[in-house]
Structures are given as structure tokens and as C-alpha cells.
Design a protein around this motif. Structure first.
Motif, mmCIF file in Angstrom:
data_model
loop_
_atom_site.group_PDB
_atom_site.id
_atom_site.type_symbol
_atom_site.label_atom_id
_atom_site.label_comp_id
_atom_site.label_asym_id
_atom_site.label_seq_id
_atom_site.Cartn_x
_atom_site.Cartn_y
_atom_site.Cartn_z
ATOM 1 N N VAL A 140 11.124 5.109 3.278
ATOM 2 C CA VAL A 140 10.919 3.967 2.378
ATOM 3 C C VAL A 140 9.829 4.310 1.365
ATOM 4 C CG1 VAL A 140 10.315 1.524 2.182
ATOM 5 C CG2 VAL A 140 11.545 2.352 4.205
ATOM 6 N N ARG A 141 10.128 4.084 0.102
ATOM 7 C CA ARG A 141 9.136 4.212 -0.962
ATOM 8 C C ARG A 141 9.093 2.903 -1.751
ATOM 9 N NH1 ARG A 141 7.281 9.624 -2.172
ATOM 10 N NH2 ARG A 141 8.228 11.056 -0.660
ATOM 11 N N VAL A 142 7.953 2.666 -2.382
ATOM 12 C CA VAL A 142 7.755 1.450 -3.181
ATOM 13 C C VAL A 142 7.321 1.870 -4.575
ATOM 14 C CG1 VAL A 142 6.559 -0.768 -3.377
ATOM 15 C CG2 VAL A 142 7.038 0.203 -1.109
ATOM 16 N N ALA A 143 7.851 1.216 -5.600
ATOM 17 C CA ALA A 143 7.500 1.559 -6.980
ATOM 18 C C ALA A 143 7.378 0.308 -7.831
ATOM 19 C CB ALA A 143 8.549 2.501 -7.583
ATOM 20 N N GLY A 144 6.567 0.404 -8.879
ATOM 21 C CA GLY A 144 6.429 -0.691 -9.832
ATOM 22 C C GLY A 144 5.349 -1.671 -9.450
ATOM 23 N N ASN A 145 5.461 -2.903 -9.972
ATOM 24 C CA ASN A 145 4.422 -3.911 -9.769
ATOM 25 C C ASN A 145 4.217 -4.305 -8.320
ATOM 26 O OD1 ASN A 145 5.309 -5.553 -12.821
ATOM 27 N ND2 ASN A 145 3.522 -4.297 -12.455
ATOM 28 N N ALA A 146 5.196 -4.055 -7.461
ATOM 29 C CA ALA A 146 5.035 -4.411 -6.055
ATOM 30 C C ALA A 146 3.896 -3.636 -5.406
ATOM 31 C CB ALA A 146 6.337 -4.164 -5.289
ATOM 32 N N THR A 147 3.576 -2.451 -5.960
ATOM 33 C CA THR A 147 2.463 -1.660 -5.442
ATOM 34 C C THR A 147 1.365 -1.440 -6.470
ATOM 35 O OG1 THR A 147 1.847 0.416 -4.375
ATOM 36 C CG2 THR A 147 3.582 0.529 -6.023
ATOM 37 N N VAL B 29 0.854 -1.188 0.000
ATOM 38 C CA VAL B 29 0.000 0.000 0.000
ATOM 39 C C VAL B 29 0.892 1.240 0.000
ATOM 40 C CG1 VAL B 29 -1.764 1.292 1.257
ATOM 41 C CG2 VAL B 29 -1.793 -1.210 1.266
ATOM 42 N N THR B 30 0.679 2.133 -0.948
ATOM 43 C CA THR B 30 1.487 3.343 -1.052
ATOM 44 C C THR B 30 0.613 4.555 -1.297
ATOM 45 O OG1 THR B 30 1.820 3.024 -3.439
ATOM 46 C CG2 THR B 30 3.495 2.112 -1.957
ATOM 47 N N GLY B 31 1.195 5.711 -1.029
ATOM 48 C CA GLY B 31 0.559 6.978 -1.339
ATOM 49 C C GLY B 31 1.223 7.605 -2.548
ATOM 50 N N SER B 32 1.226 8.932 -2.581
ATOM 51 C CA SER B 32 1.801 9.673 -3.699
ATOM 52 C C SER B 32 3.281 9.339 -3.888
ATOM 53 C CB SER B 32 1.626 11.171 -3.456
ATOM 54 O OG SER B 32 2.244 11.931 -4.469
ATOM 55 N N ALA B 33 3.668 9.104 -5.145
ATOM 56 C CA ALA B 33 5.069 8.824 -5.509
ATOM 57 C C ALA B 33 5.665 7.667 -4.718
ATOM 58 C CB ALA B 33 5.930 10.080 -5.350
ATOM 59 N N GLY B 34 4.827 6.696 -4.372
ATOM 60 C CA GLY B 34 5.321 5.497 -3.708
ATOM 61 C C GLY B 34 5.588 5.637 -2.226
ATOM 62 N N ALA B 35 5.124 6.721 -1.618
ATOM 63 C CA ALA B 35 5.362 6.924 -0.190
ATOM 64 C C ALA B 35 4.682 5.832 0.628
ATOM 65 C CB ALA B 35 4.847 8.296 0.237
ATOM 66 N N THR B 36 5.300 5.457 1.741
ATOM 67 C CA THR B 36 4.741 4.454 2.647
ATOM 68 C C THR B 36 4.622 5.056 4.048
ATOM 69 O OG1 THR B 36 6.823 3.494 3.443
ATOM 70 C CG2 THR B 36 5.965 2.690 1.329
ATOM 71 N N GLU B 37 4.051 4.273 4.951
ATOM 72 C CA GLU B 37 3.943 4.702 6.342
ATOM 73 C C GLU B 37 5.284 4.679 7.059
ATOM 74 O OE1 GLU B 37 1.063 2.230 8.216
ATOM 75 O OE2 GLU B 37 -0.630 2.974 7.027
ATOM 76 N N GLY C 227 9.144 4.357 -10.899
ATOM 77 C CA GLY C 227 10.463 4.304 -10.278
ATOM 78 C C GLY C 227 11.179 5.638 -10.360
ATOM 79 N N ALA C 228 11.082 6.282 -11.534
ATOM 80 C CA ALA C 228 11.721 7.592 -11.703
ATOM 81 C C ALA C 228 11.134 8.609 -10.726
ATOM 82 C CB ALA C 228 11.549 8.073 -13.139
ATOM 83 N N LEU C 229 9.802 8.607 -10.586
ATOM 84 C CA LEU C 229 9.150 9.557 -9.692
ATOM 85 C C LEU C 229 9.542 9.297 -8.241
ATOM 86 C CD1 LEU C 229 7.124 11.891 -9.491
ATOM 87 C CD2 LEU C 229 5.307 10.184 -9.269
ATOM 88 N N ALA C 230 9.553 8.023 -7.844
ATOM 89 C CA ALA C 230 9.940 7.687 -6.475
ATOM 90 C C ALA C 230 11.394 8.070 -6.215
ATOM 91 C CB ALA C 230 9.726 6.196 -6.224
ATOM 92 N N GLY C 231 12.265 7.826 -7.190
ATOM 93 C CA GLY C 231 13.670 8.199 -7.031
ATOM 94 C C GLY C 231 13.846 9.692 -6.869
ATOM 95 N N ALA C 232 13.106 10.474 -7.657
ATOM 96 C CA ALA C 232 13.187 11.930 -7.548
ATOM 97 C C ALA C 232 12.725 12.396 -6.172
ATOM 98 C CB ALA C 232 12.357 12.577 -8.650
ATOM 99 N N HIS C 233 11.648 11.779 -5.648
ATOM 100 C CA HIS C 233 11.157 12.175 -4.333
ATOM 101 C C HIS C 233 12.112 11.750 -3.230
ATOM 102 C CE1 HIS C 233 7.031 13.878 -4.781
ATOM 103 N NE2 HIS C 233 7.206 13.413 -6.002
ATOM 104 N N LEU C 234 12.774 10.616 -3.389
ATOM 105 C CA LEU C 234 13.782 10.236 -2.403
ATOM 106 C C LEU C 234 14.921 11.242 -2.388
ATOM 107 C CD1 LEU C 234 14.038 6.344 -2.815
ATOM 108 C CD2 LEU C 234 13.174 7.601 -0.840
#
Length: 337
Positions: free
Chosen positions: A287-294, A275-283, A307-314
Motif C-alpha cells: 500500500v502506498r499513499v500519494a497526494g493531499n492525503a499524506t 504517515v508515509t515514507g519515500s514515494a508514499g510507502a506505508t507500514e 502520484g506518478a512516483l508512487a505508481g512507478a514504485h508500485l
């Protein structure tokens, strides 16, 4: 081991604490790592070497790269990450856990690999992908990725006009059948004990979809190793060249349990994902999650973009943390002593 495979395993693990560890070396993980590396972040990708699309002959629906073999696409991605100073290491993560944060409260993580290696990181990007679980039909699994397909957008053009059979697994298979009907006029729907209401049966009949309610016994191969057809429990063989099946899509979470990332079950037993929020954010901070895992439905292009969006936010998270730390240091330096 060939030269290409040797290159994949050659990267040594860096000492000290790196900015980010990316768990998963598919499209999402590599594109996230690329964004981080191009932002001059120290980043390590841990790649298990078992991508979901490995059996496929080519990646489809990816603008400019349609038809590229999956292994070739990933090899290009690994080379691009390394070009900007990133590390790509083949390995299995056996445990990822949050450790004591920095004095300023910046998250810290420890990632342990199956070979005994360990990494310390400020941020994690989980891009482990998912595992497709096929229904338990004898003879089916051996044709996975060739005569047995699941995605009309990934494989549909390649099986157009073939005699296709849909092996139903539940309500999702109804939509599945209508999508594949767009690609062939010769479609058989094997209900396999799943219910079809009168309206759906009428819709199938109107579209020329033949319905078979007799239980399926097994998938039969031909002399060339392809699919000959589907054997029913009454002994009849229904000739088919291609079988479409909606898999149960299970996010790969092995070794990640200690992070406590929330997960959600898909309806009708069709899988499980993070379960993720915007740009792969987690609780879990950092930690962020991207791709088929979410996002189980994401194709390669969508996974790479996520993945690109999550990487930029990290990277943005790290920029904020670095600035906060620099400000705290500057203030300490100006305190009269």
C-alpha cells in the motif's frame, strides 16, 4: 446524466485479481494510474466524484495548464488512463482490507464498493485527498471556493487588490495573513480570540495590516450573492470582499480503517494525514499513499507528481514479485521428479 458523466460510470469492474486498485480519482490517483497503465499493468481507479477543488473556477500554478477548470483537467486525466487500458469507475469504497497473500507471499487486497461491487488487487494506491473543515462562522461556508479562499498560491492572483479579511483560527493564520498581504494593501486580521503577541502586532502594524479583536458574529452577503463584510458582535460591519481562512485539513480515510494505515495529527488542530515514507510507502506492504492525503500542503502539480512516483514504485514492486514468482516456477520445473 450527460455524456461525460455517463462515460465516467460506464467502466465495468474486471473479474479476477488486478495489479492495482487506485482509491481516489484526483490528480494524484489518476497520475499514479497512468504510470501503471503505461507499464501494462491492470489498474482500476475508484473515483468518488467529489474532488477537493471542485468549487474552484480554475487550477493555478500548474505549468502549461494554468487556469484549466478542475473538471476539465480530471476529464482529460480519466481519458488518458483509459487510453492505456486502465479502468475508471465512479463509486465509493466502503471497505478495503488485506486478504490472504499468494502462495509466494505477494500481498492481496479486497476492495468493496457501496454498490456491492468488489475488486481483488495485488497493490493499493490511496489517493483519497482531504476534506477542508471551515471554522463555525455563520454565513461562511456558502462562499467557500469563491469569496472564501484558503491558498494564496491557488487563488491569490484572482483576489489581488481586493479588500481581504483573514479569519484567524490559530498560529498558522499569522503566516497566512503575511502571505495575503503580498497580494493586497487592504487587509484586516480578525483575531477571533486567538492570541497575538506584541511582536506580531508590531509586525502587522508595520505592514499596514489592521487588527480587529472584537469577536466575529457572522459573514454578511450582498445582494449579488457575494461577500459584503464581516459583522462583529458589537454590531459593526467591516466591509470585505474576500475572506481567507486556514482550514482544518482532514485526510479522507472512510472505508480504509481496516488497513491500519498510521496517521498523524497536524499541530494546533490543523488536520490529520496519513504517515508515509519515500514515494508514499506505508507500514502496510503493498500500500502506498500519494497526494493531499499524506501531504496536505501539496497543490495539484505536486500531488500529480507524487502520484506518478508512487505508481512507478508500485510497478517496480510488482516487477520484483513477478520475477520472484517466475524464478520459483522455473526452479520447481527443474527439480528432478
Amino acid at each position: 446524466m450527460n455524456v461525460t458523466e455517463a462515460a465516467r460510470t460506464a467502466d465495468d469492474l474486471p473479474a479476477g485479481t488486478v495489479d492495482a486498485v487506485v482509491i481516489g480519482g484526483g490528480a494524484a490517483g489518476l497520475n499514479g494510474a497512468l504510470m501503471l497503465a503505461r507499464s501494462r499493468r491492470s489498474v482500476v481507479v475508484i473515483d468518488s466524484g467529489s474532488p477537493r477543488n471542485a468549487p474552484a473556477a480554475g487550477v493555478h500554478g500548474l505549468l502549461g495548464l494554468d487556469g484549466t477548470p478542475p473538471a476539465e483537467l480530471l476529464a482529460r486525466g480519466r481519458a488518458e488512463v483509459r487510453r492505456y487500458g486502465g479502468t475508471v469507475r465512479t463509486g465509493e469504497v466502503v471497505r478495503a482490507v488485506a486478504s490472504e497473500p499468494s502462495a509466494g507471499g505477494d500481498p492481496r487486497f479486497t476492495v468493496t464498493l457501496a454498490d456491492g461491487g468488489a475488486l481483488h488487487a495485488r497493490r493499493l494506491l490511496v489517493a483519497t485527498g482531504l476534506r477542508d473543515v471551515l471554522p463555525d462562522v455563520p454565513g461562511l461556508a456558502g462562499h467557500w471556493g469563491h469569496g472564501v479562499v484558503h491558498c494564496p498560491y491557488c487563488h491569490g492572483w484572482e483576489v489581488r487588490d481586493e479588500p481581504v479579511g483573514v479569519l484567524a483560527v490559530g498560529p498558522a493564520s499569522v503566516h497566512h495573513a503575511l502571505l495575503f498581504r503580498q497580494l493586497t494593501e487592504d487587509l484586516v486580521y480578525f483575531t477571533r480570540g486567538t492570541g497575538l503577541d506584541p511582536d506580531t502586532r508590531a509586525r502587522f502594524t508595520a505592514r499596514g495590516i489592521r487588527i480587529v479583536d472584537t469577536p466575529v458574529d457572522r459573514v454578511v452577503s450582498d445582494d449579488d450573492g457575494g461577500i459584503a463584510g464581516v459583522r462583529l458582535t458589537d454590531g459593526r460591519l467591516v466591509p470585505r470582499r474576500v475572506l481567507a481562512v486556514a482550514t482544518s485539513m482532514q485526510a479522507r480515510d472512510e472505508g480504509l480503517e481496516a488497513l491500519g494505515l498510521p496517521m498523524r495529527e497536524l499541530p494546533d488542530g490543523m488536520g490529520r494525514h496519513f504517515v508515509t515514507g519515500s514515494a508514499g510507502a506505508t507500514e502496510v506492504a503493498g500500500v502506498r499513499v500519494a497526494g493531499n492525503a499524506t501531504d496536505p500542503a501539496a497543490q495539484v502539480g505536486a500531488s500529480a507528481a507524487a502520484g506518478a512516483l508512487a505508481g512507478a514504485h508500485l510497478n517496480a514492486d510488482l516487477v520484483t514479485a513477478d520475477t520472484d514468482a517466475a524464478l520459483a516456477d522455473a526452479r520447481r520445473d527443474t527439480v528432478p521428479g
